[in-house]
Scaffold this motif. Sequence first.
Motif, PDB file in Angstrom:
ATOM      1  N   ASP A  50      50.234  16.657 -31.237  1.00  0.00           N
ATOM      2  CA  ASP A  50      50.018  18.023 -31.715  1.00  0.00           C
ATOM      3  C   ASP A  50      50.184  18.134 -33.228  1.00  0.00           C
ATOM      4  N   TYR A  51      50.898  17.188 -33.827  1.00  0.00           N
ATOM      5  CA  TYR A  51      51.115  17.209 -35.269  1.00  0.00           C
ATOM      6  C   TYR A  51      50.040  16.446 -36.032  1.00  0.00           C
ATOM      7  N   ALA A  52      49.151  15.786 -35.322  1.00  0.00           N
ATOM      8  CA  ALA A  52      48.089  15.011 -35.954  1.00  0.00           C
ATOM      9  C   ALA A  52      46.793  15.817 -35.951  1.00  0.00           C
ATOM     10  N   ASP A  53      46.047  15.711 -37.025  1.00  0.00           N
ATOM     11  CA  ASP A  53      44.771  16.425 -37.122  1.00  0.00           C
ATOM     12  C   ASP A  53      43.636  15.563 -36.569  1.00  0.00           C
ATOM     13  N   GLY A  54      42.735  16.222 -35.860  1.00  0.00           N
ATOM     14  CA  GLY A  54      41.541  15.532 -35.405  1.00  0.00           C
ATOM     15  C   GLY A  54      41.739  14.735 -34.122  1.00  0.00           C
ATOM     16  N   ARG A  55      40.670  14.122 -33.695  1.00  0.00           N
ATOM     17  CA  ARG A  55      40.651  13.345 -32.463  1.00  0.00           C
ATOM     18  C   ARG A  55      41.276  11.968 -32.687  1.00  0.00           C
ATOM     19  N   LEU A  56      42.042  11.532 -31.709  1.00  0.00           N
ATOM     20  CA  LEU A  56      42.664  10.210 -31.774  1.00  0.00           C
ATOM     21  C   LEU A  56      41.909   9.263 -30.837  1.00  0.00           C
ATOM     22  N   ASP A  57      41.024   8.475 -31.393  1.00  0.00           N
ATOM     23  CA  ASP A  57      40.254   7.545 -30.567  1.00  0.00           C
ATOM     24  C   ASP A  57      41.109   6.366 -30.102  1.00  0.00           C
TER      25      ASP A  57
END
Length: 252
Positions: A50-57
């Motif tokens: 939730d603290y990371a921006d964007g999609r995590l591939d």
Amino acid sequence: MSDTVCAALVGATGGAGTTRTALELAATLANDGRDVAILDAAFATQGLADYADGRLDTDMTTLLVEPETPLDAALVDFPLLDDTAGRVACAPASAPFERLARAKTAEAARRFETRVAEASETFDHVLLDVPPVAANQAIAAADAAQRVVTVTPATDRGVEANRRIRDRLADLGIESHATLATRGRFDAADAFVPATDAPFPASLATSGEFAPTVAHAAETTVTTKLDLEFEEKSVLDSVDGFLPSSLRRLTK
């Protein structure tokens, strides 16, 4: 007092604030010039994502089910203040159910130790965000750490949960080294992290009680001393006998 490279933050109960605590401790250590990695073992909540921006591939579960994947592929750098000397990089868990299930197998969980060793070669400290120990990856993460710190809310229920989780860790042959209280304090806790409504990273503020108190918690977690100064004293100064000499040194 020697620095601990890897510390597991083990939630005593759900909702203890382990993820936010890990992030604030990491930011504080980075403020002292340390490079810090956070590896996520909280697969059910996936709160670190939730603290990371964007999609995590590529995420933490990928690192466990695909051993050929390089660690750097899953690391996300978290932005801090421009004058923060260190780095905070995280490998959050963010995966579909099928991959989550594979990452929880005993074979995959055993790779946690390998990933901790990899991170330890690059970073000064590795913090593990670990839920209440009840699944393979949580056990493996706690077992891979040099130091295990339980995180629990300062409530009657939290204190009892902390006793249970320390007993469970002992049953697994894993030593508990310290306890951090959240949203308050209690006598058995070695340090505490106050509640805050401020966005991450609140621990980089130069005034108020939050930052110096988290600095003491960071010192406790990784058994180090920090060279930081703050404009105001922590609320710990008003608690007779609680303030350690290291935190007095940090405050003005």
